[in-house]
Motif scaffolding. Structure first.
Motif: not given
Lengths: 290, 413, 334
Positions: C23, C15-16, C12, C19, C26
């Motif tokens: 960023v 994965v975080i 987890p 991500l 974006f």
């Protein structure tokens, strides 16, 4: 020579303020095990209540009583509502108190601005004795501190309640089995400690202006003194307060003034290393039979 | 089971994280340029422990912006422009100050930045504004440490940085002269011995080193500089120590709040024959209804409110407070920014362009008439020179003020 | 199976972090990147604190001082020895570790609550020493760190690049923390946390392990300090005094000290909550304090612990008690 005497008096005055804070801390920390770092903010609230009362036209003595009652009540509510649930995990109580610091400070800022607040000195005479200036208001603070110490001392050592309290500190579960209402005593001590903080705040603002952030800087010294003297040991807190007050006064007066703050920390660290129970012996916080 | 609990947890976490990332990505602010609006940024402490100085920046800049816009704006390259102030609170936290500067410089794309009054923040901010060629004004005399002929020359690392406060030796020099000359008639004799009591933080350490030299240059005997920990409330040991030296004047340097805490204690102890309070305006003296049985001098940064010999000051402060700014110990700091907004606009007009290099050239060549002085000008190392106002309250309460011109040269140490 | 479970607990977080690393795609604002970078350096320090507090059960209120030692080491190395970012990292980590040892040895002699206060006192002392350190430490003004950070010749001053570099360091910190948790060393630390006397009777040298944990937390802190120093460009004593230490402890408690996601959550939350709420600063601090109290009272394992527990209950389909027992069992494995 008169400068020397003046510095001793200054030291006594510093000591009395620190001792008032330390007594509250040593009682609460030593007898209930709750580390309330927000104790300084209790002090500040006491000062603010005094300021509000005096600004509203009530006299200083009434303001002091109001401060004591207000902070004592606040202590009661906080103990019943918050700290009571942290008795099993004192570290959590510590963290809760950190959150309290932020909340209390900023609630005061929200309603009244962050600027300095002061009250006119309740006593303005300054006696001059051979080159030494003695402000009557500082003498008042010293005398009140002595009275408070004597009263607390009597209560904790001499009375029946005091004995029961010390029994609870020694061994909480056994004391409870013996019929001592431990929980109620803990609340009682917390309220007492808070009321003392309220009184301390009232006396503090009589001497100096305070800001919502004043509490934070004073609480560390209070803890240092309580630990140096020995937790739960009022006599120890007074002695340690005297020592620290004089040390700070003299270091500021004769030594390296910019290191003044460091002395309380260094002293505390040294004492804790050499005599972890404090110079005059004390508890290390309540133990549970486990 | 097809999905184990662990996998489900993983999936949920993934979803949460993805939406979080998208939310945070929404922080993107595309900078858009509106026609004829020029944005100037302000980074200051609107909260946190430096708020007493910090809040004056947006107040001062905001007033200047309003004045310029109300007068119809200004013309550059044939077009009329108006100003927009974009202010950001640094919360007295350096990481927030940096983030705010990054935002203003790179996202909002301001043409100039004012701030902050906290000098180590300014130094950190300059590392962002200068490479981006943003004109940066800050009222910290501590900038002297980085402003030198090498760093301000074209291509130098601080070419676009300007110090809107006089060099410290000048400000200290003016203050020392003013204090001594105003206190002498009130004392009835020429003061010979001075003791300084200073807060032991960055500003205190920096300022006191200059003031000490200034006092010595004026012929004072300064047996001691006493540094106190910044959050001291009980000054009696420090004051008693000062008293033992028998000073004619005790000079309290920085900060205003600590000074006001210390003064009653000093009076109670009878520590000196007179006092000087740096950075306490007569306005505060009057508002708090302070009084003393001995003469007390005060100095302002740079001009006083509440009482002033500077004719423009009254009009300025009336407008300043009317716009809603609170009466603070350091309200006069706002002038370190207000005048420079006007100064910058004048430079843009002279250069007839917003190009940073041309603006710098214009700034260096102009003499601007501001509130603080009729002749504001930057020297080759991007620093200004002007008078500082000093006031003195006689024991009866009457306050008199005078503008004190700075010495031409730094005292030999 | 144990390795499988252990790897699962790392996923987890990875994965975080992946991500988070994505960023920049974006087009976030520079303000966001800047705040994220400072949050990231905090998170690295928090991983160190989680080893100390989460695994060994020792709460330190002087962690910011350890970060400060690293930052000042980097600044002094750059100024006096011309040493750059990459060399400064191990040296600063070592300096913080040594300082941790110096503080740890006397502090650990005193029991539980007193330790907290001792570390607090040491933290304050460091700030005072730095303030009075004259030109060597820059006194109250502090020190500048010049010099760009370069990685294989690429200049990292660009915000996006520095951000990615920090994310890489955070990932390394998370993995290191995970490795410690799932090693026998971690088990030893947890044994000490649960019951010191029992651990001692099993032959574990409790004192040495406690100091060791403190030193390990120092290594994390030192690295965090170097990253912070090079990012801000200017450091001063007040950034590393008692208040920042309290904030670090709060962050790790809010996020949860025992779970790998905890430091990450705590650091991000504290950095961005004021941004997201956009309250008046005074009000946001009140909310903040109230939240902290609520979290501690209601979710003693921190937010992440609470979320995990809630998720377990929601997805297990088992009655609540069983799910919590499962939770307790897997936590014991941690």
């Amino acid at each position: 020579m008169d400068i020397f005497i003046q510095q001793i008096l200054n030291g006594l005055s510093i000591a009395s303020v620190i001792t008032l804070i330390a007594i509250g801390v040593t009682l609460i920390f030593g007898l209930t095990g709750i580390i309330n770092f927000a104790h300084g903010e209790f002090l500040m609230i006491g000062g603010i209540v005094t300021w509000l009362a005096v600004s509203a036209g009530l006299g200083f003595p009434i303001a002091v009583v109001l401060a004591i009652l207000a902070v004592g009540l606040m202590g009661y509510i906080l103990e019943r509502g918050l700290f009571r649930f942290t008795l099993e995990r004192p570290t959590n109580g510590f963290i809760v108190s950190l959150g309290l610091i932020v909340v209390l400070q900023h609630v005061v800022v929200l309603f009244w601005n962050p600027n300095q607040k002061s009250i006119p000195r309740p006593l303005t005479t300054v006696w001059e004795v051979g080159g030494v200036r003695i402000a009557s208001v500082r003498v008042m603070v010293i005398l009140i501190t002595i009275a408070v110490v004597a009263l607390s001392f009597r209560m904790i050592t001499a009375s029946r309640y005091g004995r029961a309290l010390r029994a609870s500190v020694e061994d909480r579960d056994t004391a409870a089995l013996m019929g001592i209402p431990v929980r109620r005593y803990i609340t009682g001590v917390f309220v007492l400690g808070s009321a003392l903080a309220g009184l301390g705040g009232a006396l503090l603002i009589a001497l100096f202006p305070i800001t919502p952030f004043t509490g934070g800087t004073m609480v560390m010294k209070g803890f240092a003194v309580a630990l140096i003297g020995g937790l739960g040991n009022i006599y120890g807190a007074v002695a340690a307060g005297l020592i620290l007050g004089i040390v700070e006064g003299f270091s500021a007066g004769y030594g390296f003034s910019q290191w003044t703050d460091a002395y309380s920390f260094v002293l505390m660290i040294l004492v804790l290393i050499v005599r972890p129970h404090g110079l005059f012996g004390g508890t290390s916080g309540p133990r549970m039979a486990s | 089971m097809i999905w184990s609990r662990e996998d489900l947890k993983l999936k949920t976490v993934l979803k949460l994280a993805a939406s979080a990332a998208l939310c945070l990505g929404a922080f993107a602010h595309p900078a858009f340029a509106e026609d004829n609006i020029v944005k100037i940024g302000v980074v200051a402490a609107e909260s946190g422990s430096f708020v007493s100085a910090g809040h004056t920046l947006p107040a001062g800049v905001g007033l200047a912006v309003k004045q310029i816009n109300d007068a119809g704006g200004f013309k550059v390259g044939g077009k009329t422009y108006k100003l927009e102030m974009v202010k950001r609170d640094d919360r007295t936290d350096i990481a927030t100050a940096i983030a705010a500067t990054q935002e203003l410089v790179r996202d909002v794309k301001v043409q100039a930045i004012f701030g902050s009054e906290t000098h180590d923040f300014t130094l950190a901010m300059a590392k962002i504004t200068q490479p981006a060629k943003i004109i940066h004004f800050a009222g910290n005399s501590t900038l002297a440490k980085i402003l030198n002929p090498d760093s301000v020359k074209p291509g130098g690392e601080d070419h676009y940085l300007f110090q809107s406060e006089p060099q410290e030796f000048q400000r200290s020099g003016s203050t020392a002269r003013g204090v001594l000359s105003l206190l002498e008639p009130l004392l009835g004799f020429k003061p010979k011995k001075s003791v300084m009591i200073v807060g032991n933080d960055a500003t205190g350490q920096f300022l006191s080193s200059y003031y000490y030299k200034a006092l010595k240059a004026e012929g004072q005997d300064v047996p001691d500089i006493i540094f106190y920990p910044p959050d001291t409330t009980d000054f009696s040991p420090f004051l008693t120590r000062a008293k033992s030296l028998n000073p004619d004047i005790i000079h309290f340097w920085y900060n205003g709040d600590s000074t006001l805490t210390a003064l009653p204690q000093a009076l109670e102890l009878g520590a000196a024959k007179s006092y000087f309070l740096f950075g306490v305006d007569p306005g505060i003296w009057k508002e708090k209804q302070l009084s003393a049985d001995v003469p007390v001098a005060m100095s302002c940064v740079p001009v006083c409110w509440g009482e002033s010999s500077n004719p423009k000051a009254k009009a300025y402060f009336d407008a300043y407070f009317a716009a809603g700014a609170p009466h603070g110990v350091t309200s006069s700091v706002s002038l370190l920014y207000h005048d420079y907004v006007h100064f910058l606009v004048e430079a843009w007009q002279k250069a007839d362009s917003f190009d940073p290099d041309k603006t710098v050239e214009a700034l260096l060549s102009l003499h601007h008439q501001g509130v603080v002085s009729d002749d504001l000008t930057f020297n080759p190392t991007h620093q200004v020179t002007h008078a500082t106002e000093v006031c003195a309250a006689a024991p009866g309460g009457a306050i008199s003020c005078a503008m004190q011109q700075p010495p031409a040269e730094a005292p030999k140490s | 199976m144990k390795t499988g479970n252990a790897l699962r607990s790392l996923l987890p977080v990875l994965v975080i972090l992946a991500l988070i690393a994505a960023v920049p795609l974006f087009s976030p604002s520079n303000r966001f990147l800047s705040l994220a970078i400072s949050a990231g350096t905090n998170v690295i320090a928090l991983y160190g604190l989680s080893v100390l507090f989460g695994q060994t059960g020792i709460l330190s209120m002087g962690h910011a001082a350890l970060v400060g030692v690293g930052a000042y080491a980097a600044a002094i190395l750059a100024r006096d020895f011309g040493v750059g970012f990459w060399t400064a990292l191990p040296v600063a980590a070592l300096a913080s570790a040594v300082f941790a040892m110096i503080v740890g040895i006397p502090s650990l002699r005193v029991g539980g609550h007193h330790f907290v206060i001792m570390t607090f006192a040491f933290g304050q002392l460091l700030a005072i020493v730095l303030t009075n350190g004259g030109d060597y430490t820059g006194a109250a003004t502090g020190l500048d760190i010049a010099g760009p950070v370069t990685l294989f010749g690429a200049d990292m001053s660009d915000l996006t690049r520095y951000y990615l570099m920090v994310v890489a360091f955070v990932t390394a910190a998370a993995v290191a923390s995970w490795a410690i948790i799932h090693s026998s060393y971690g088990r030893t630390l947890r044994a000490i946390r649960e019951n010191e006397k029992l651990a001692a009777s099993l032959g574990i040298n409790v004192g040495r392990h406690k100091i060791g944990a403190f030193v390990v937390s120092g290594v994390f802190a030192g690295i965090s300090g170097v990253l912070l120093a090079y990012f801000l460009g200017h450091i001063s004593p007040s950034q590393f005094s008692s208040f920042p230490s309290i904030y670090l402890a709060l962050m790790v408690m809010i996020g949860g000290a025992r779970l790998i996601e905890g430091p990450l959550a705590g650091g991000i939350l504290v950095a961005f909550l004021p941004e997201v709420l956009n309250l008046d600063p005074v009000q946001s601090r009140i909310v903040y304090g109230v939240c902290l109290i609520a979290v501690i009272m209601l979710l003693p394992d921190g937010l992440i612990g609470g979320i995990v527990r809630a998720l377990r209950v929601a997805f297990s389909g088992k009655p609540k008690q069983e799910a919590e027992c499962d939770g307790a069992a897997s936590e014991a494995r941690q």
